[in-house]
Design an enzyme around this catalytic site. Sequence first.
Site: not given
Ligand code: NPG
Length: 368
Positions: A191, A214, A161-162
């Site tokens: 995000n 996403e 996932k990028l």
């Molecule tokens: O591998 O736990 C993991 C990180 C996965 O990308 C990831 N999390 O938006 O999903 C998201 C993101 C995130 C990370 C969200 C840190 C909030 C804080």
Amino acid sequence: MKLTGVELRRVAMPLVSPFRTSFGTETARDVLLVRVVTDGAEGWGECVAMSDPRYSSEYVDAAADVLRRFLVPTLAAAPRLDGNAVGRALSGFKGHWMAKAALETAVLDAELRSAGRSFGRELGAVREWVPCGVSVGIMDSVPELLDAVDGYLAEGYLRIKLKIEPGWDVEPVRAVRERFGDDVLLQVDANTAYTLGDARHLARLDPFGLLLIEQPLDEDDVAGHAELARMIGTPICLDESITSARTAAAAISMGACAIVNVKPGRVGGYLEARRIHDVCAAHGVPVWCGGMLETGLGRAANVALAALPGFTLPGDTSASRRYFETDITEPFELENGHLRVPDGPGLGVAPLPEVLAEVTTVTEWISC
Ligand code: NPG
């Protein structure tokens, strides 16, 4: 069960490398752990709130505050204490899903440890191993990104996932496809960094055969996602917008998402997460387990959830070493791209006392 007291413990966990998303860069996890002590067993829960309210309105100081001022005293006064009763007991307080989830998880863990039942069994797990993906942050350059992806594929991750944002989207995706080919399971996560006005730009991702995009738009903009879904070919997955089984059902019926990211912290706990799984399964919508850079404690519960039958896509459930030099539990290790679902009582893992002592910054005891 009877609640004796609750410990709030803050731990500081440096990340092995900075993790950049469209909303900020994490270099360390400031984690709030909740330990409930009952007349039976003890139980642990990990709060996934970050230090700053950038992913959502929640943040770790606020989670500690609401737990100590409202949630723990209310639970202590509730007539009945078990995992299923926590959500209802706390329902008079708005929001604070991550704080509520941590407390519910700790109570469930205590209950299941006393009963000798595992989290996976309780939730309805049907697999002993779950397939794992990895989330790759925004980098300073495409060559740096390709090195990181190369390393993760060599470790055996089954899906990449990028993280994307305006200015870091089509080119990194193209570069990863060109270098690693069309067979790599690839998805992107914005995000909330785009608006509906970016629809034509986002359609430029269509030729790359992504599994999903996403949360491209704001969390409030479910209708916008439904419109975007008619304008781009990549399936839309919602994360931030899905806060309950009810919002999941509404988003699905509006055509706002074809896939759902389930994060128990975001929705108030593993029991609501299971209800989301059930709603999605009833609509034929695949789900996968998201991640919030959890320690081994939160990871254990996520891996159990990811073993439910509707979790048909690899999750952000990576091995401990993707995040931390030293995890607070026995490390989760990847085997052929999979993590093993713990089968011991409760979460099936517990913090290692010496490691926990070393990373703890503050502890607070709330007598009940
Ligand atoms: O591998 O736990 C993991 C990180 C996965 O990308 C990831 N999390 O938006 O999903 C998201 C993101 C995130 C990370 C969200 C840190 C909030 C804080």
